[in-house]
Each structure stands twice: as structure tokens, then as C-alpha cells.
Design a protein around this motif. Structure first.
Motif, PDB file in Angstrom:
ATOM      1  N   MET A   9      45.951  34.323  39.960  1.00 23.58           N
ATOM      2  CA  MET A   9      45.447  34.874  38.381  1.00 23.58           C
ATOM      3  C   MET A   9      45.666  36.209  38.744  1.00 23.58           C
ATOM      4  O   MET A   9      45.134  37.145  37.555  1.00 23.58           O
ATOM      5  CB  MET A   9      43.906  34.586  38.715  1.00 23.58           C
ATOM      6  CG  MET A   9      43.761  32.984  38.441  1.00 23.58           C
ATOM      7  SD  MET A   9      42.130  32.617  38.824  1.00 23.58           S
ATOM      8  CE  MET A   9      41.328  33.224  37.373  1.00 23.58           C
ATOM      9  N   GLY A  10      46.207  37.205  39.618  1.00 24.21           N
ATOM     10  CA  GLY A  10      46.505  38.359  39.603  1.00 24.21           C
ATOM     11  C   GLY A  10      45.375  39.272  40.140  1.00 24.21           C
ATOM     12  O   GLY A  10      45.226  40.579  39.842  1.00 24.21           O
ATOM     13  N   LEU A  11      44.203  38.609  40.685  1.00 25.18           N
ATOM     14  CA  LEU A  11      43.093  39.528  41.047  1.00 25.18           C
ATOM     15  C   LEU A  11      43.149  40.193  42.213  1.00 25.18           C
ATOM     16  O   LEU A  11      42.289  40.821  42.745  1.00 25.18           O
ATOM     17  CB  LEU A  11      41.861  38.498  41.125  1.00 25.18           C
ATOM     18  CG  LEU A  11      41.500  37.868  39.891  1.00 25.18           C
ATOM     19  CD1 LEU A  11      40.019  37.051  40.174  1.00 25.18           C
ATOM     20  CD2 LEU A  11      41.202  38.650  38.714  1.00 25.18           C
ATOM     21  N   MET A  12      44.287  40.004  43.119  1.00 22.50           N
ATOM     22  CA  MET A  12      44.307  40.707  44.264  1.00 22.50           C
ATOM     23  C   MET A  12      45.786  41.337  44.395  1.00 22.50           C
ATOM     24  O   MET A  12      46.243  41.809  45.460  1.00 22.50           O
ATOM     25  CB  MET A  12      44.425  39.458  45.270  1.00 22.50           C
ATOM     26  CG  MET A  12      43.161  38.959  45.434  1.00 22.50           C
ATOM     27  SD  MET A  12      43.170  37.345  46.713  1.00 22.50           S
ATOM     28  CE  MET A  12      42.866  38.150  48.429  1.00 22.50           C
ATOM     29  N   ASP A  13      46.102  41.716  43.229  1.00 23.92           N
ATOM     30  CA  ASP A  13      47.671  42.672  43.143  1.00 23.92           C
ATOM     31  C   ASP A  13      47.186  43.856  43.418  1.00 23.92           C
ATOM     32  O   ASP A  13      47.987  44.812  43.828  1.00 23.92           O
ATOM     33  CB  ASP A  13      47.837  42.644  41.593  1.00 23.92           C
ATOM     34  CG  ASP A  13      48.578  41.336  41.238  1.00 23.92           C
ATOM     35  OD1 ASP A  13      48.779  40.466  42.120  1.00 23.92           O
ATOM     36  OD2 ASP A  13      48.744  41.031  39.854  1.00 23.92           O
ATOM     37  N   HIS A  14      45.964  44.426  43.522  1.00 26.69           N
ATOM     38  CA  HIS A  14      45.374  45.767  44.142  1.00 26.69           C
ATOM     39  C   HIS A  14      44.139  45.419  44.760  1.00 26.69           C
ATOM     40  O   HIS A  14      43.410  44.246  44.726  1.00 26.69           O
ATOM     41  CB  HIS A  14      45.145  46.600  42.906  1.00 26.69           C
ATOM     42  CG  HIS A  14      44.470  46.465  41.835  1.00 26.69           C
ATOM     43  ND1 HIS A  14      43.196  46.490  41.977  1.00 26.69           N
ATOM     44  CD2 HIS A  14      44.946  45.795  40.669  1.00 26.69           C
ATOM     45  CE1 HIS A  14      42.598  45.851  40.755  1.00 26.69           C
ATOM     46  NE2 HIS A  14      43.844  45.423  39.984  1.00 26.69           N
ATOM     47  N   ALA A  15      43.473  46.518  45.253  1.00 27.75           N
ATOM     48  CA  ALA A  15      42.156  46.242  45.857  1.00 27.75           C
ATOM     49  C   ALA A  15      41.327  45.860  44.892  1.00 27.75           C
ATOM     50  O   ALA A  15      41.075  46.530  44.047  1.00 27.75           O
ATOM     51  CB  ALA A  15      41.753  47.678  46.591  1.00 27.75           C
ATOM     52  N   PRO A  16      40.384  44.696  45.099  1.00 21.80           N
ATOM     53  CA  PRO A  16      39.756  44.108  44.036  1.00 21.80           C
ATOM     54  C   PRO A  16      38.450  45.025  43.724  1.00 21.80           C
ATOM     55  O   PRO A  16      38.076  45.585  44.912  1.00 21.80           O
ATOM     56  CB  PRO A  16      39.206  42.817  44.841  1.00 21.80           C
ATOM     57  CG  PRO A  16      40.377  42.523  45.600  1.00 21.80           C
ATOM     58  CD  PRO A  16      40.709  43.629  46.053  1.00 21.80           C
ATOM     59  N   ASP A  17      37.784  45.022  42.669  1.00 18.66           N
ATOM     60  CA  ASP A  17      36.596  45.904  42.393  1.00 18.66           C
ATOM     61  C   ASP A  17      35.673  45.112  41.632  1.00 18.66           C
ATOM     62  O   ASP A  17      35.867  43.947  41.259  1.00 18.66           O
ATOM     63  CB  ASP A  17      36.882  47.327  41.937  1.00 18.66           C
ATOM     64  CG  ASP A  17      36.000  48.184  42.101  1.00 18.66           C
ATOM     65  OD1 ASP A  17      34.743  47.993  42.443  1.00 18.66           O
ATOM     66  OD2 ASP A  17      36.384  49.406  42.025  1.00 18.66           O
ATOM     67  N   ASP A  18      34.724  45.771  40.895  1.00 14.67           N
ATOM     68  CA  ASP A  18      34.038  45.082  40.044  1.00 14.67           C
ATOM     69  C   ASP A  18      34.497  44.268  39.134  1.00 14.67           C
ATOM     70  O   ASP A  18      33.872  43.050  38.756  1.00 14.67           O
ATOM     71  CB  ASP A  18      32.847  46.190  39.258  1.00 14.67           C
ATOM     72  CG  ASP A  18      32.233  46.807  40.189  1.00 14.67           C
ATOM     73  OD1 ASP A  18      31.882  46.389  41.397  1.00 14.67           O
ATOM     74  OD2 ASP A  18      31.536  48.029  39.897  1.00 14.67           O
ATOM     75  N   ALA A  19      35.470  44.632  38.312  1.00  9.96           N
ATOM     76  CA  ALA A  19      36.216  43.525  37.242  1.00  9.96           C
ATOM     77  C   ALA A  19      36.721  42.353  38.088  1.00  9.96           C
ATOM     78  O   ALA A  19      36.341  41.287  37.324  1.00  9.96           O
ATOM     79  CB  ALA A  19      37.378  44.384  36.650  1.00  9.96           C
ATOM     80  N   GLU A  20      37.287  42.340  39.350  1.00 11.68           N
ATOM     81  CA  GLU A  20      37.847  41.239  39.663  1.00 11.68           C
ATOM     82  C   GLU A  20      36.653  40.152  40.287  1.00 11.68           C
ATOM     83  O   GLU A  20      36.759  38.998  40.387  1.00 11.68           O
ATOM     84  CB  GLU A  20      38.819  41.699  40.803  1.00 11.68           C
ATOM     85  CG  GLU A  20      40.103  42.234  40.517  1.00 11.68           C
ATOM     86  CD  GLU A  20      39.874  43.736  39.767  1.00 11.68           C
ATOM     87  OE1 GLU A  20      41.055  44.128  39.146  1.00 11.68           O
ATOM     88  OE2 GLU A  20      39.114  44.336  40.357  1.00 11.68           O
ATOM     89  N   ILE A  21      35.760  40.995  40.924  1.00 10.19           N
ATOM     90  CA  ILE A  21      34.626  40.358  41.385  1.00 10.19           C
ATOM     91  C   ILE A  21      33.940  39.432  40.306  1.00 10.19           C
ATOM     92  O   ILE A  21      33.512  38.419  40.193  1.00 10.19           O
ATOM     93  CB  ILE A  21      33.322  41.222  42.046  1.00 10.19           C
ATOM     94  CG1 ILE A  21      34.198  41.912  43.285  1.00 10.19           C
ATOM     95  CG2 ILE A  21      32.127  40.397  42.024  1.00 10.19           C
ATOM     96  CD1 ILE A  21      33.455  42.874  43.923  1.00 10.19           C
ATOM     97  N   LYS A  22      33.810  40.191  39.177  1.00  7.08           N
ATOM     98  CA  LYS A  22      33.134  39.325  37.873  1.00  7.08           C
ATOM     99  C   LYS A  22      33.688  38.043  37.508  1.00  7.08           C
ATOM    100  O   LYS A  22      33.318  37.256  37.246  1.00  7.08           O
ATOM    101  CB  LYS A  22      33.186  40.567  36.617  1.00  7.08           C
ATOM    102  CG  LYS A  22      32.312  39.949  35.607  1.00  7.08           C
ATOM    103  CD  LYS A  22      32.339  40.781  34.423  1.00  7.08           C
ATOM    104  CE  LYS A  22      31.622  40.201  33.176  1.00  7.08           C
ATOM    105  NZ  LYS A  22      31.572  41.513  32.055  1.00  7.08           N
TER     106      LYS A  22
END
Length: 442
Positions: free
Chosen positions: A179-192
């Protein structure tokens, strides 16, 4: 294959949220179990059957993070110097602040990849590489780098995530990677997004059942999500794969850190009355072989967590007390484990003796025991001098004879031989849990 970009993503993730996220004012001084694990005496005695003095030892915390484990190492090993390295600059800053806060001002911290640790020009008596190896892009290279800075008699503690136990998390990570959530260091948006995804699934969906926990949705759940569902670089291993890594680095397995949790016999309804086949197999199996069996039968351990040594140190392994001769027993010196030799445990023993009740020695360090370990008040009082320092087995046996001068069966005077046998039996039992440590001349 992993690239420098992968390493940079991991560095960024831990710069955003250094791990572990533990408050500065939280002290491990009363956490006897963690101190037991991080005390160099524990693995050193398991392998060499000697009780070392940590004074002037050099200890490396490889992948030190925010420094909480570095602090435990410092507290558990008085007089040792702690050196920490970590990829994350922010983590290293926090680690230095933490150790300074508790007065360990000689601790050193360096922001660098573990692979570059040899550039420090140091050799270490003990290396702690905890919750790190399963994240690095090249685990074999990291192990080789640590092996290169380990002293010949040094011990390395490291661990890997269990592929069998964490399978649900690896599937979740793959989902979020797609889903592309780990293309960079995950932060609040990806956690949400990860949170909304899991909470929107039906309760019976396997992904939610096996990889989502209610605590993830709490205000403190952010670090749990990053450490499980969105953990960059996370890899799973089996026990045989861990052994292959050690072999390639010139290292040899010593023992699992939580060795009691890897006992196959404990999986059976009647561990003292095993089926004939299993009694034969387990009686001949090494601790490593038993760990492989348990992993296939009951993969509940998140970590394959173990101590190892350089191959040249294998021949230096000490003789277990079960194999001692009568002559070796007669020369035995008895120590308490440093994490049992506390004022709290001493007062607990004294109160038990005065109340004429059994002393639960395992209440201070439950880890090595599968259940409560009690000492009869009669023998507990004889061991009290151990809180003052090491004692010969003959000194303890004589104290027992003074406290219990009469054989309760024959009503005749207790002989020195009878007192020795009682104390020997007790020490042999306690040695299995490392509550007492026995040294003798080889």
C-alpha cells in the motif's frame, strides 16, 4: 537485497521515534530479572563455570537506541565501562543524557553503523546486541563485525525475530508495504492508515485477529504499531538459520537467554513421565537441539535470544556441577548470584526463618524457574552467610550442623557427612537456576 536507502529509512524511523520509548526517570534498579539477564556473571558462569568480577570490563551495547539497555548494563555490572553505538543520531543523544542522569559519566556513545565498530579500536569483554540483528540489512556482516571486536574469552548476546511466532506481523507488513506505507520512515499519517485499516476489518478476519491488539489504538500505541505492523527492515528467522549465521561468523551457541522457556519437556502433560521415545530423545539432545524441537512444536517465543562465544572459547567450557567428582565438591566455593545478593532478598530470607516458613527464592528472579522455588527454613538459615560473601561448602555444612545438631530420624547427633550431603543437595538444585554459583578447582 538491501541498499543504502534501506539503511537510511531505518535510521530515519528511529530518529523520529527513538527506541525504547522509556522515560528518563524510570530506573531499572529494582528490575532484578533484567539485571540478571544483563549481568555478565550470568552467561559467563553458564559457559565457563566461573564467577567474574565486572570491574574494569569493557561492555559494548551495539544498537543502543535511547540507552535504556545501556543503563541496565551499567547498573548490573558495577565498575564496567559502557560503550554504545547506534545508527540514529537522536537515539545516541538520548542515551548519553540517560547515562549521565544516573551518574555513569564515563559511558561513551557513538552514532555509527555497527559494521564500523572496529574503527573505535576497542576490544570488548561482553557485547549486547539486543533487538537489532533482525533489522539490519546484512546480519552476517554485523555478526562478523562484532566477532572482530570480541575478546577471546568474551561473550556476545544477540537475538533474532522468530519467523514462526511473528508470521502474522510479517503478512501485515507486506500488506502495508504494498500500500506504500513503508516507502519511507512511517509517521503519523501511515500509523493512522494502518490503524483505520485494522479497526475497519471484521473481527474474524485473520489479519485483524492475529496482528492487531487493542493497546495499539491507545495514546501510547504508536510505538507498538511502528515496532510490529510498520517496522522497517524486520526479518524473521528459524533456530537453524540462526545457527548458520553464527557458523559463518565464527561463533558458537552457548544458551538461550530465557532457557527455561525453551524446555521441550515442559510441553508434555507429565514432564517427569515422558513417552519412552521422547525420554530417550530429550535425554540425549543438546540445549540447541531442544530449542529446534520446541520451535516446531510450540513457537511462542518472539525472540530467538541467545548467548554465544568465539569458536576458540568452546574448549574452555567449565564442568557442570552434575559432572563433578566428590573431590571437586569438597573444594567448592559458593557464591550468590549478584541479583540475589540484595538486601531485599536477605531480609526476605530472615523473615521466612523467623516465621518458620519456606523461603521463595524464585520470587526475586522468576526467569530461570518454571514455577516457585522454595527453600526449607532449616536450610535457608544455613545459607545466610552467603549475603556477606562467598563461602566454602564446608562452612555452610558446619553451620547447618550447628543449627540442626540432631538427625530427626535417628535422634542421634548429625554427622558432618550428613550435613554436607544436605547442603550439597540444596546447592545442586539451586545451581540449576543460577541462584547460587559454584566454583571449584578443575
Amino acid at each position: 537485497m538491501y541498499s543504502t536507502d534501506d539503511l537510511e529509512k531505518i535510521r530515519q524511523q528511529f530518529n523520529v521515534l527513538p527506541y525504547p520509548n522509556i522515560p528518563l526517570d524510570k530506573s531499572p534498579k529494582e528490575d532484578y530479572e533484567s539485571l540478571f539477564i544483563h549481568n555478565v556473571v550470568t552467561p559467563h558462569y553458564l559457559h565457563f563455570r566461573k564467577v567474574p568480577d565486572p570491574q574494569n570490563m569493557l561492555i559494548l551495547d551495539a544498537g543502543c537506541g535511547s540507552g535504556y539497555k545501556s543503563l541496565i548494563l551499567a547498573e548490573a555490572n558495577p565498575g564496567a565501562t559502557i560503550v554504545g553505538v547506534d545508527l540514529s543520531e537522536e537515539s545516541v543523544k538520548l542515551a548519553k543524557v540517560r547515562l549521565d542522569y544516573y551518574g555513569f559519566n564515563d559511558a561513551q556513545f557513538h552514532a555509527m553503523p555497527i559494521e564500523e565498530v572496529s574503527s573505535l579500536g576497542l576490544q570488548f569483554d561482553y557485547i549486547n546486541c539486543d533487538e537489532v540483528l533482525y533489522l539490519v540489512p546484512n546480519p552476517p556482516l554485523v555478526l562478523e563485525s562484532l566477532r572482530a571486536v570480541l575478546k577471546p574469552h568474551g561473550i556476545l548476546r544477540t537475538n533474532l525475530h522468530s519467523a514462526a511466532q511473528r508470521g502474522a506481523y510479517y503478512r501485515a507488513q507486506e500488506l502495508f508495504r504494498m500500500m506504500g506505507l513503508m516507502d519511507h520512515a512511517p509517521d503519523d499519517a501511515e500509523i493512522k492508515v494502518a490503524t483505520q485499516t485494522m479497526q475497519a476489518l471484521k473481527p474474524e478476519v485473520i489479519a485483524r485477529m492475529q496482528s492487531w491488539q487493542d493497546r495499539f489504538a491507545t495514546p501510547d500505541g504508536k510505538s507498538d504499531i511502528l515496532a510490529n505492523l510498520l517496522l522497517l527492515g524486520d526479518k524473521g528467522f528459524t533456530v537453524p538459520q540462526a545457527v548458520e549465521l553464527l557458523d559463518a561468523a565464527g561463533l558458537e551457541f552457548v544458551r538461550m537467554v530465557a532457557w527455561r522457556r525453551w524446555e521441550v519437556a515442559d510441553l508434555f502433560e507429565q514432564p517427569d513421565d515422558l513417552p519412552d521415545f521422547w525420554a530417550l530423545v530429550l535425554g540425549q539432545a543438546s540445549p540447541l537441539q531442544r530449542a529446534m524441537i520446541l520451535e516446531l512444536m510450540h513457537p511462542v517465543n518472539r525472540l530467538i535470544d541467545f548467548w554465544c562465544v568465539g569458536q576458540e572459547a568452546i574448549a574452555l567450557a567449565g564442568t557442570p556441577v552434575d559432572d563433578w567428582s566428590e573431590e571437586q565438591w569438597s573444594r567448592a566455593m559458593v557464591h550468590l548470584h549478584p541479583q540475589i545478593k540484595t538486601e531485599k532478598a536477605k531480609q526476605g530470607l530472615i523473615e521466612a526463618v523467623r516465621a518458620k516458613r519456606d523461603f521463595e527464592i524464585s520470587s526475586y528472579i522468576p526467569l530461570p524457574a518454571f514455577g516457585p522455588v522454595y527453600l526449607d527454613g532449616a536450610i535457608a538459615a544455613a545459607l545466610l552467610p552467603l549475603w556477606d560473601g562467598p563461602q566454602s561448602i564446608h562452612t555452610l555444612a558446619e553451620r547447618y550442623r550447628v543449627l540442626h545438631p540432631v538427625n530427626p530420624i535417628t535422634l542421634e547427633a548429625l554427622t558432618s557427612e550428613e550435613a554436607f550431603a544436605v547442603v550439597q543437595d540444596t546447592l545442586n538444585r539451586l545451581d540449576a537456576f543460577l541462584y547460587v554459583l559454584l566454583e571449584t578447582e578443575e
